[in-house]
Design a protein around this motif. Sequence first.
Motif, PDB file in Angstrom:
ATOM      1  N   THR A  47       0.801  -1.215   0.000  1.00 17.46           N
ATOM      2  CA  THR A  47       0.000   0.000   0.000  1.00 17.46           C
ATOM      3  C   THR A  47       0.837   1.269   0.000  1.00 17.46           C
ATOM      4  N   SER A  48       2.159   1.164  -0.148  1.00 16.44           N
ATOM      5  CA  SER A  48       2.983   2.366  -0.216  1.00 16.44           C
ATOM      6  C   SER A  48       2.703   3.099  -1.515  1.00 16.44           C
ATOM      7  N   THR A  49       3.078   4.384  -1.565  1.00 16.58           N
ATOM      8  CA  THR A  49       2.727   5.181  -2.729  1.00 16.58           C
ATOM      9  C   THR A  49       3.891   5.436  -3.674  1.00 16.58           C
ATOM     10  N   HIS A  50       5.101   5.079  -3.330  1.00 13.41           N
ATOM     11  CA  HIS A  50       6.238   5.257  -4.227  1.00 13.41           C
ATOM     12  C   HIS A  50       6.776   3.885  -4.595  1.00 13.41           C
ATOM     13  N   HIS A  51       6.690   3.550  -5.867  1.00  9.98           N
ATOM     14  CA  HIS A  51       7.107   2.236  -6.326  1.00  9.98           C
ATOM     15  C   HIS A  51       8.210   2.382  -7.367  1.00  9.98           C
ATOM     16  N   ASN A  52       9.086   1.388  -7.403  1.00  5.42           N
ATOM     17  CA  ASN A  52      10.113   1.342  -8.437  1.00  5.42           C
ATOM     18  C   ASN A  52       9.942   0.043  -9.221  1.00  5.42           C
ATOM     19  N   LEU A  53      10.810  -0.160 -10.215  1.00  7.40           N
ATOM     20  CA  LEU A  53      10.698  -1.362 -11.042  1.00  7.40           C
ATOM     21  C   LEU A  53      10.829  -2.634 -10.223  1.00  7.40           C
ATOM     22  N   ASN A  54      11.701  -2.632  -9.228  1.00  5.15           N
ATOM     23  CA  ASN A  54      11.861  -3.819  -8.384  1.00  5.15           C
ATOM     24  C   ASN A  54      10.546  -4.150  -7.685  1.00  5.15           C
ATOM     25  N   ASP A  55       9.868  -3.121  -7.173  1.00  5.78           N
ATOM     26  CA  ASP A  55       8.568  -3.317  -6.521  1.00  5.78           C
ATOM     27  C   ASP A  55       7.533  -3.859  -7.505  1.00  5.78           C
ATOM     28  N   LEU A  56       7.522  -3.294  -8.717  1.00  7.27           N
ATOM     29  CA  LEU A  56       6.551  -3.721  -9.718  1.00  7.27           C
ATOM     30  C   LEU A  56       6.759  -5.180 -10.102  1.00  7.27           C
ATOM     31  N   PHE A  57       8.000  -5.570 -10.337  1.00  8.00           N
ATOM     32  CA  PHE A  57       8.264  -6.958 -10.706  1.00  8.00           C
ATOM     33  C   PHE A  57       7.873  -7.903  -9.574  1.00  8.00           C
ATOM     34  N   ALA A  58       8.152  -7.515  -8.335  1.00  6.50           N
ATOM     35  CA  ALA A  58       7.737  -8.335  -7.191  1.00  6.50           C
ATOM     36  C   ALA A  58       6.209  -8.432  -7.137  1.00  6.50           C
ATOM     37  N   GLN A  59       5.517  -7.326  -7.361  1.00  2.17           N
ATOM     38  CA  GLN A  59       4.050  -7.305  -7.347  1.00  2.17           C
ATOM     39  C   GLN A  59       3.483  -8.213  -8.434  1.00  2.17           C
ATOM     40  N   LEU A  60       4.190  -8.283  -9.567  1.00  2.00           N
ATOM     41  CA  LEU A  60       3.748  -9.131 -10.673  1.00  2.00           C
ATOM     42  C   LEU A  60       4.157 -10.593 -10.494  1.00  2.00           C
ATOM     43  N   GLY A  61       4.866 -10.890  -9.406  1.00  2.00           N
ATOM     44  CA  GLY A  61       5.277 -12.263  -9.142  1.00  2.00           C
ATOM     45  C   GLY A  61       6.489 -12.686  -9.949  1.00  2.00           C
ATOM     46  N   LEU A  62       7.261 -11.714 -10.408  1.00  2.00           N
ATOM     47  CA  LEU A  62       8.469 -11.986 -11.194  1.00  2.00           C
ATOM     48  C   LEU A  62       9.709 -11.732 -10.353  1.00  2.00           C
ATOM     49  N   ALA A  63      10.828 -12.306 -10.772  1.00  2.00           N
ATOM     50  CA  ALA A  63      12.095 -12.034 -10.095  1.00  2.00           C
ATOM     51  C   ALA A  63      12.334 -10.536 -10.146  1.00  2.00           C
ATOM     52  N   SER A  64      12.683  -9.943  -9.016  1.00  2.00           N
ATOM     53  CA  SER A  64      12.744  -8.486  -8.934  1.00  2.00           C
ATOM     54  C   SER A  64      14.144  -7.927  -8.712  1.00  2.00           C
ATOM     55  N   GLU A  65      15.156  -8.771  -8.840  1.00  2.00           N
ATOM     56  CA  GLU A  65      16.522  -8.274  -8.735  1.00  2.00           C
ATOM     57  C   GLU A  65      16.850  -7.501 -10.012  1.00  2.00           C
ATOM     58  N   ASN A  66      17.764  -6.551  -9.919  1.00  2.00           N
ATOM     59  CA  ASN A  66      18.109  -5.716 -11.073  1.00  2.00           C
ATOM     60  C   ASN A  66      18.518  -6.547 -12.284  1.00  2.00           C
ATOM     61  N   ALA A  67      19.316  -7.584 -12.082  1.00  2.00           N
ATOM     62  CA  ALA A  67      19.766  -8.420 -13.204  1.00  2.00           C
ATOM     63  C   ALA A  67      18.588  -9.126 -13.866  1.00  2.00           C
TER      64      ALA A  67
END
Length: 77
Positions: A3-23
């Motif tokens: 429920t936080s309001t500032h998201h980055n790509l790592n957060d988005l990938f985690a939310q989508l159930g994908l690996a969220s590490e930069n690599a």
Amino acid sequence: MDTSTHHNLNDLFAQLGLASENAAIDEFVAVHHLADDEKLAQATFWSDGQREFLKEAIQEDSDWCAVVDELDTLLRH
């Protein structure tokens, strides 16, 4: 659900159930591309749940919208 309001790509990938590490994100972007007229949420590489999340993020102008737009841009280069 996050429920936080500032998201980055790592957060988005985690939310989508994908690996969220930069690599993993870099690899995803290198492998997946969108056609000029293809909408992000309509891409065939998403699951139904991922597609619905992305569609709602844009339609509802949610706090995920900016990072979803960022991913859309990355997948067009």
